[in-house]
Design a protein around this motif. Structure first.
Motif, short mmCIF file in Angstrom:
data_model
loop_
_atom_site.label_atom_id
_atom_site.label_comp_id
_atom_site.label_asym_id
_atom_site.label_seq_id
_atom_site.Cartn_x
_atom_site.Cartn_y
_atom_site.Cartn_z
N ARG A 326 0.83 -1.21 0.00
CA ARG A 326 0.00 0.00 0.00
C ARG A 326 0.86 1.26 0.00
N GLY A 327 1.99 1.18 -0.66
CA GLY A 327 2.85 2.35 -0.79
C GLY A 327 4.12 2.30 0.04
N ALA A 328 4.42 1.15 0.64
CA ALA A 328 5.64 1.03 1.43
C ALA A 328 6.87 1.29 0.57
N ARG A 329 7.84 1.98 1.13
CA ARG A 329 9.09 2.28 0.43
C ARG A 329 10.18 1.33 0.91
N VAL A 330 10.76 0.59 -0.03
CA VAL A 330 11.71 -0.47 0.32
C VAL A 330 12.98 -0.30 -0.51
N PRO A 331 14.14 -0.10 0.12
CA PRO A 331 15.39 -0.06 -0.65
C PRO A 331 15.68 -1.45 -1.23
N ILE A 332 16.15 -1.52 -2.46
CA ILE A 332 16.52 -2.79 -3.06
C ILE A 332 17.97 -2.72 -3.52
N ARG A 333 18.66 -3.84 -3.36
CA ARG A 333 20.08 -3.90 -3.70
C ARG A 333 20.25 -4.23 -5.18
N LEU A 334 21.11 -3.45 -5.80
CA LEU A 334 21.49 -3.69 -7.19
C LEU A 334 23.01 -3.72 -7.27
N ALA A 335 23.53 -4.28 -8.32
CA ALA A 335 24.97 -4.26 -8.52
C ALA A 335 25.43 -2.81 -8.62
#
Length: 473
Positions: A326-335
């Motif tokens: 419902r709009g949660a902000r989540v950091p995601i790991r990228l190379a």
């Protein structure tokens, strides 16, 4: 653990017959996997499973008793001990409903009921949070807003609660009327009216009428809290007035009782100045976007109508952040770094899509939208999907990935430079995104629940996306 229900009260409420040695229960559950010591396990007949098959499992997990069919020859109960703790009724769903009615009858809590095409659950959770800061508060769990979710939520209402908040949902006319008759709220809130469930209801006016059924169950002297900026406002107001409700409005309109005077927004929330019946309230909310602002105004108006302090509620709203899906902000790991995912994957209609895109529009770096089908829109579905091009243009979204049959219409309407790609299903979208995402991106993932956009969210947040390789400009 304190008792929620005494055995004698449950027998009286359901008209059932008690068997075995059990006394009080401290909780009510319908999923045997969630059953624990002290719970009443309600064995419902579902579309795919008959929960009577799991009564033994629930009792073995410590459930105090199980609410079951009265029939002695029920095949799933044949293997239970003769002294199994049971409450036998003619129909378990009716039994659950009667427990809910009894819970409401004994309660002295001030009760709010929430419905609307967008923002029901988020607003319900915000109300739960701000009211709980004042006194004992009970609210529907998750999105328990249907024919079994509402009676289950009522059955869990503690006698000592000071406030109760219940979410009511529907996709057909008449459903809210049945639900609100048991909830009997003191305050009924409609968050907004949007083209959701058009396939079943046919028109936006019919949606407004179905939502307005919530006023029919108001307690005498009850309050209707209405969105002043909605094109359907006059229709809602007339229905609320006919039900004898006191009407309180919220929005940007100069006539709104809870009026937004000023807002400064960013990707993590907004600073607001609000006038509520002549009282000035300055507050920070932790939910970004226009929909977050509208929900906050609705919360303040509802809190005041319940007799609680809206200034205190305003302070508490800063602590309310968007939930998963419902709009949660989540950091995601990228190379080579991180990107930011906005998980809005739980549901979608044209209004909530525009709201989600407005949040994405506040991002820095590349703005990427991953959009799944909006369902239950009827014969105009393709046109409404293609119509998302306007908010995409307005928010200057860089890349748009689309999923599903109806989203093909949007994909076709996009200029070539914005087309990230189109797939028939969400699982097929995952490898395409892995090829395209790079550090610094902000990615909005949104779609109706049935389009399964959560698959994309899970793939990008469980560590599998760590190998995404950065792309050149």
């Amino acid at each position: 653990m304190s008792a929620l229900w005494r055995r004698s009260d449950l027998v009286r409420a359901t008209g059932g017959s008690a068997h075995g040695a059990w006394q009080d229960v401290s909780g009510v559950v319908i999923d045997s996997r969630a059953a624990g010591p002290g719970d009443l396990f309600v064995a419902l007949h579902g579309p795919n499973h008959d929960a009577h098959a799991f009564v033994g499992q629930a009792l073995a997990a410590g459930a105090a008793a199980a609410l079951v069919d009265r029939a002695d020859d029920h095949p799933s109960l044949a293997g239970l001990p003769v002294d199994a703790a049971l409450l036998r009724v003619a129909d378990t769903l009716k039994g659950l409903e009667r427990i809910g009615v009894a819970a409401r009858a004994r309660s002295r809590a001030r009760i709010a009921a929430v419905t609307g095409s967008v923002g029901k659950t988020s607003t319900k959770e915000a109300l739960r949070h701000v009211l709980a800061a004042r006194a004992a508060t009970h609210a529907s769990a998750a999105s328990h807003n249907n024919h079994w979710g509402v009676p289950l939520s009522l059955a869990r209402l503690p006698a000592a609660a000071r406030y109760g908040v219940f979410e009511l949902g529907m996709n057909h006319a008449g459903e809210i009327a049945a639900l609100v008759a048991t909830v009997r709220p003191h305050v009924a809130l409609i968050t907004t009216i949007a083209p959701a469930h058009l396939a079943f209801l046919g028109s936006i006016e019919a949606i407004a009428d179905a939502k307005a059924e919530i006023f029919d169950g108001l307690e005498p002297g009850g309050v209707a809290v209405l969105p002043a900026d909605s094109p359907q406002f006059e229709r809602l107001r007339a229905r609320a007035a006919a039900a004898g409700a006191t009407i309180v409005t919220f929005g940007r309109s100069a006539t709104a009782d809870c009026r937004l005077l000023h807002a400064v927004s960013d990707l993590s929330g907004s600073d607001l100045s609000v006038r509520l019946h002549g009282r000035m309230i300055d507050l920070r909310i932790g939910t970004p976007g226009e929909h977050g602002i509208a929900n906050a105004l609705a919360v303040l108006a509802t809190v005041e109508a319940l007799g609680a302090d809206p200034v205190q509620a305003g302070r508490s709203l800063a602590e309310v952040a968007p939930a998963a899906g419902r709009g949660a902000r989540v950091p995601i790991r990228l190379a080579g770094g991180e990107a930011l995912l906005i998980d809005d994957s739980y549901n979608a209609n044209p209004v909530s899509m525009a709201a989600g895109l407005s949040v994405l529009g506040r991002a820095s770096g590349r703005k990427i939208a991953v959009l799944g089908d909006m369902l239950e829109l009827g014969p105009e579905a393709d046109r409404m999907h293609a119509g998302l091009l306007e908010p995409i243009d307005r928010q200057d979204v860089d890349l748009v990935f689309t999923v599903g049959r109806h989203m093909q219409a949007l994909h076709d309407a996009l200029d070539a430079g914005r087309r990230g790609g189109h797939t028939a299903s969400s699982d097929k979208m995952v490898p395409l995104l892995r090829e395209m995402l790079r550090p610094g991106d902000t990615i909005l993932v949104k779609g109706s629940l049935g389009s399964r956009m959560k698959v994309v969210v899970e793939a990008l947040t469980d560590g599998e996306a760590a190998g995404v390789r950065p792309q050149a400009n």
